[in-house]
Design an enzyme around this catalytic site. Structure first.
Site, PDB file in Angstrom:
ATOM      1  CG  ASP A 139     -24.570  55.511   5.562  1.00  0.00           C
ATOM      2  OD1 ASP A 139     -24.009  54.502   5.140  1.00  0.00           O
ATOM      3  OD2 ASP A 139     -23.963  56.555   5.890  1.00  0.00           O
ATOM      4  CD  GLU A 193     -20.207  55.126   8.789  1.00  0.00           C
ATOM      5  OE1 GLU A 193     -20.110  54.322   7.844  1.00  0.00           O
ATOM      6  OE2 GLU A 193     -20.517  56.326   8.637  1.00  0.00           O
ATOM      7  CD  GLU A 206     -21.531  60.398   1.749  1.00  0.00           C
ATOM      8  OE1 GLU A 206     -20.440  59.833   1.786  1.00  0.00           O
ATOM      9  OE2 GLU A 206     -22.403  60.287   2.634  1.00  0.00           O
TER      10      GLU A 206
HETATM   11  C1  GCV Z   1     -16.808  56.124   2.273  1.00  0.00           C
HETATM   12  C2  GCV Z   1     -21.292  57.059   4.832  1.00  0.00           C
HETATM   13  C3  GCV Z   1     -20.007  57.140   5.606  1.00  0.00           C
HETATM   14  C4  GCV Z   1     -18.879  57.642   4.712  1.00  0.00           C
HETATM   15  C5  GCV Z   1     -18.765  56.704   3.519  1.00  0.00           C
HETATM   16  C6  GCV Z   1     -20.106  56.697   2.792  1.00  0.00           C
HETATM   17  C7  GCV Z   1     -20.112  55.750   1.617  1.00  0.00           C
HETATM   18  O1  GCV Z   1     -21.757  58.314   4.486  1.00  0.00           O
HETATM   19  O2  GCV Z   1     -20.184  57.971   6.703  1.00  0.00           O
HETATM   20  O3  GCV Z   1     -17.694  57.650   5.470  1.00  0.00           O
HETATM   21  O4  GCV Z   1     -17.738  57.101   2.656  1.00  0.00           O
HETATM   22  O5  GCV Z   1     -21.099  56.273   3.682  1.00  0.00           O
HETATM   23  O6  GCV Z   1     -20.566  54.644   1.790  1.00  0.00           O
HETATM   24  O7  GCV Z   1     -19.670  56.126   0.539  1.00  0.00           O
END
Ligand code: GCV
Length: 718
Positions: free
Chosen positions: A400, A428, A326
């Protein structure tokens, strides 16, 4: 006149004394978590406790011993409704607490039972005789074990357990039991739904918020022994000297509670801001123009930085790293592997016994067209190539933190690399801090999952606790749901998830029901009707959430970015972030074909799962649409068609929320009014949200199925 005046003065004094000398027994704003220490209501138990605990002896000069004395003083005063003498020397006491080094009585007791197998953190609690006197003893090899044993006793008292014939022997099953804060330096919290960050960086190190102590107490109560303070999307500034001083202040404070501090590190930290600016990329805090892990200058930069950290924080735990994921930098930017990157950091940490937790949350598009296969494909070939101070930290599922996904197939596939399990406590994808979703049943589903990696009985729990593959170190991480909201977690019931994570990290064999009971008794009430009603609400809440959000193996169909409401049609541009990429609805049916004739993700699982998942008829239906594209009219085990079963699942999810509201309403007179209305308001919102989820998803999928929406609970056609 004078009499009237005197009467008024008398009434005023009475009012003031009642208000200030006897504060209401239960003014509940949720701050005290599981450390409420309410007076024991059950009269028989109260008498038993008062007879057993006449006085307490906690010898020892360490800060941890002082904390134990304070906690007992407070706790026993609250629970027993009177002050119990607590001494710090000698052996006089009916409750004796210590190590063989601090207490002769414990030394004598330990001659009869071996404390050796308790290791560094375990403890015994025993009703026994020492020098002919009946005592209750808490013994451990170290002060920290004694603290854990003390909290165990306080839990027994808070849940009104008998102390007769007590013979507890407890030892954590997992070595590193860590919280991961996704807290940013500007005070925001990524995926945090309980206010801002607890860490007041501007005030530290000079000003210490009293809340840090309560955070440490609450975690030590659970046996949590590590905390990563900052977001995995790490700001390199966290490693600047001024921040390290702030972090050292927190580490000093947490140390006597057995909690070590860890940091998320940005892999580009050694790069200079100037160079980064010229290259139009994010900068670090160093002076170099590379962070290539094989570059000697980079290696030296990290060695220097690590030394600087340990000079300030001698028990610093180590680094958590999100790399090449990411948008975060990583070794692949230099054509190096994850193992190269992690091992370079581990080498710097090794002399100080620090560790690296290297995340496996990667999904680079060119690795495979199917996102859920990517981490396995990248990491399995690296098994055996990591430095021995490295954990690979993997989320429970391959995508995720969805309401439900199959287990991450990496577990069991990397016998030479200690894998750390990453769970998400913050909700989340499960309704943030608005929905009541008790997560222990979900975590147990993963922990008990039999991967068959080394034949039957190869549960995920046995992998992460090291019993299956004999990992030299073991760990578990939970992404926290803690913020600076007065009640810490936003939703009062979200406290149960923090609690459950800690309890499972210590002992994954506990049942979800046991943990719920403990939490309810300590946080709400010990009344048996209240406990039973709330336990029932909690136990079905996760399945309900799956049903009203993503039943039958659906996944990632939520609103883009915010991840709260439904978004089955959402399209952010990037293929593997689109809902339609995951659900693949068309005129024929629904679901992602990951069978051997599809993306073949099933091949990443061990037999017999591989074959079971591959076959549409043997695939467990909770994962059906994860692994298969199923025709709208195909029959499911219920005898209903896929479409009708999908409708039924969505409706059963929303029905459960109605039932929770009914159950909660029945407790209005039995629970604290503030808690009651706080939860009631959220349940009403959950009801609205669940119906939106159901209706949005069913109406969207109906465009493809062209079939009527059936509510099996009312037989209405829509
Ligand atoms: C901390 C997902 C979440 C992100 C998070 C990522 C991760 O994509 O939406 O907010 O980032 O996981 O675990 O690194």
């Amino acid at each position: 006149m004078r009499n009237k005046f005197m009467r008024q003065v008398f009434l005023l004094l009475l009012f003031l004394s009642l208000t200030f000398l006897c504060p209401p027994a239960f003014a509940e704003d949720g701050y005290n978590l599981w450390l409420k220490y309410q007076k024991v209501e059950n009269e028989n138990r109260l008498q038993e406790y008062r007879q057993v605990i006449l006085s307490v002896s906690v010898p020892g000069k360490s800060q941890t011993c002082r904390i134990i004395r304070d906690e007992l003083k407070n706790g026993l005063r609250g629970l027993l409704g009177k002050d119990i003498p607590i001494g710090n020397s000698g052996e006089a006491g009916s409750l004796i607490i210590g190590t063989p080094r601090t207490s002769r009585a414990i030394e004598k007791m330990s001659a009869g039972i071996s404390l050796d197998r308790l290791g560094k953190e375990g403890y015994v609690i025993k009703a026994t005789k020492i020098d002919g006197k009946s005592v209750l003893a808490i013994g451990a090899n170290n002060d920290i074990g004694v603290l854990y044993g003390t909290f165990h006793l306080l839990r027994l008292l808070q849940t009104h357990q008998s102390l007769a014939h007590l013979d507890v022997n407890s030892n954590p099953k997992i070595q590193y039991r860590i919280l991961n804060h996704w807290d940013n330096l500007d005070g925001s919290v990524e995926r945090g739904y309980a206010g801002k960050s607890l860490w007041k960086w501007d005030d530290l190190p000079g000003k210490i918020d009293h809340r840090y102590y309560d955070y440490a107490r609450a975690n030590a109560f659970l046996g949590i022994n590590g905390t990563v303070l900052n977001n995995v999307n790490a700001n390199p500034n966290i490693l600047r000297p001024e921040y390290l001083k702030k972090i050292a202040a927190l580490a000093d404070l947490f140390r006597p509670y057995g909690i070590r501090v860890f940091l998320s590190a940005n892999f580009s930290s050694p790069i200079s801001a100037q160079f980064a600016f010229e290259q139009n990329r994010k900068g670090g805090i160093g002076t170099l123009n590379t962070s290539d892990p094989l570059n000697p200058e980079v290696q030296q930069w990290w060695k220097n930085k690590v030394k600087e950290i340990y000079d300030l924080i001698p028990d610093f735990g180590g680094f958590l790293v999100k790399a090449n994921s990411e948008g975060m930098p990583g070794p692949q930017d230099y054509q190096r592997t994850h193992a190269d990157g992690a091992s370079m950091l581990a080498e710097a940490l090794e002399p100080y016994h620090g560790i690296v937790m290297w995340r496996a949350f990667v999904y680079t598009a060119d690795v495979d067209a199917d996102r859920v296969k990517r981490a396995y494909k990248e990491f399995v070939p690296l098994d055996g190539k990591f430095h021995h101070h490295v954990f690979v930290q993997a989320k429970n599922g391959p995508l995720d933190f969805q309401p439900r996904e199959p287990v991450q197939p990496l577990f069991g596939a990397m016998p030479k690399t200690p894998l750390m399990l990453e769970l998400q406590i913050t909700q989340e994808y499960l309704g943030h801090s608005t929905h009541l979703v008790y997560l222990a049943p979900m975590w147990k589903e993963y922990l008990q999952f039999d991967t068959h990696a080394m034949g039957q009985g190869s549960t995920l729990a046995s992998i992460i606790d090291g019993t299956l593959e004999h990992y030299p170190m073991t760990g578990i991480a939970g992404v926290t749901n803690i913020g600076d909201d007065r009640n810490w977690c936003g939703h009062f019931f979200a406290q149960a998830n923090w609690y459950a994570y800690g309890r499972l990290a210590w002992d994954h064999s506990l049942t979800s029901e046991e943990i719920a009971d403990e939490w309810i008794r300590m946080s709400i009430s010990s009344d048996s009707v209240v406990v039973r009603t709330i336990r029932l609400m909690m136990m079905g809440s996760r399945e309900a959430c799956v049903n009203y959000m993503t039943p039958l193996g659906l996944h990632h169909i939520m609103q883009a970015d915010f991840h709260y409401g439904p978004g089955p049609q959402h399209d952010t541009g990037r293929e593997d972030w689109r809902s339609t990429y995951y659900h693949r609805a068309d005129s024929i049916g629904l679901g992602f074909d990951r069978s051997s004739t599809g993306s073949n993700a099933v091949s990443q699982y061990c037999s017999p799962w591989r074959e079971m998942f591959d076959n549409r008829t043997t695939c467990p239906e909770e994962y059906l649409l994860w692994f298969h594209h199923v025709g709208w009219s195909e029959p499911l085990k219920s005898g209903k068609t896929l479409w009708n079963d999908l409708c039924a699942k969505y409706y059963s999810g929303t029905k459960y929320v109605d039932e929770m509201i009914g159950a909660w309403s029945s407790l209005e007179a039995s629970v604290d009014p503030e808690i009651y209305s706080h939860v009631k308001t959220r349940l009403e919102q959950q009801k609205t949200d669940a119906a939106i989820w159901r209706d949005t998803c069913l109406k969207y999928f109906q465009k493809f199925s062209k079939k009527p929406i059936i509510n099996p609970f009312s037989n209405n056609l829509r």
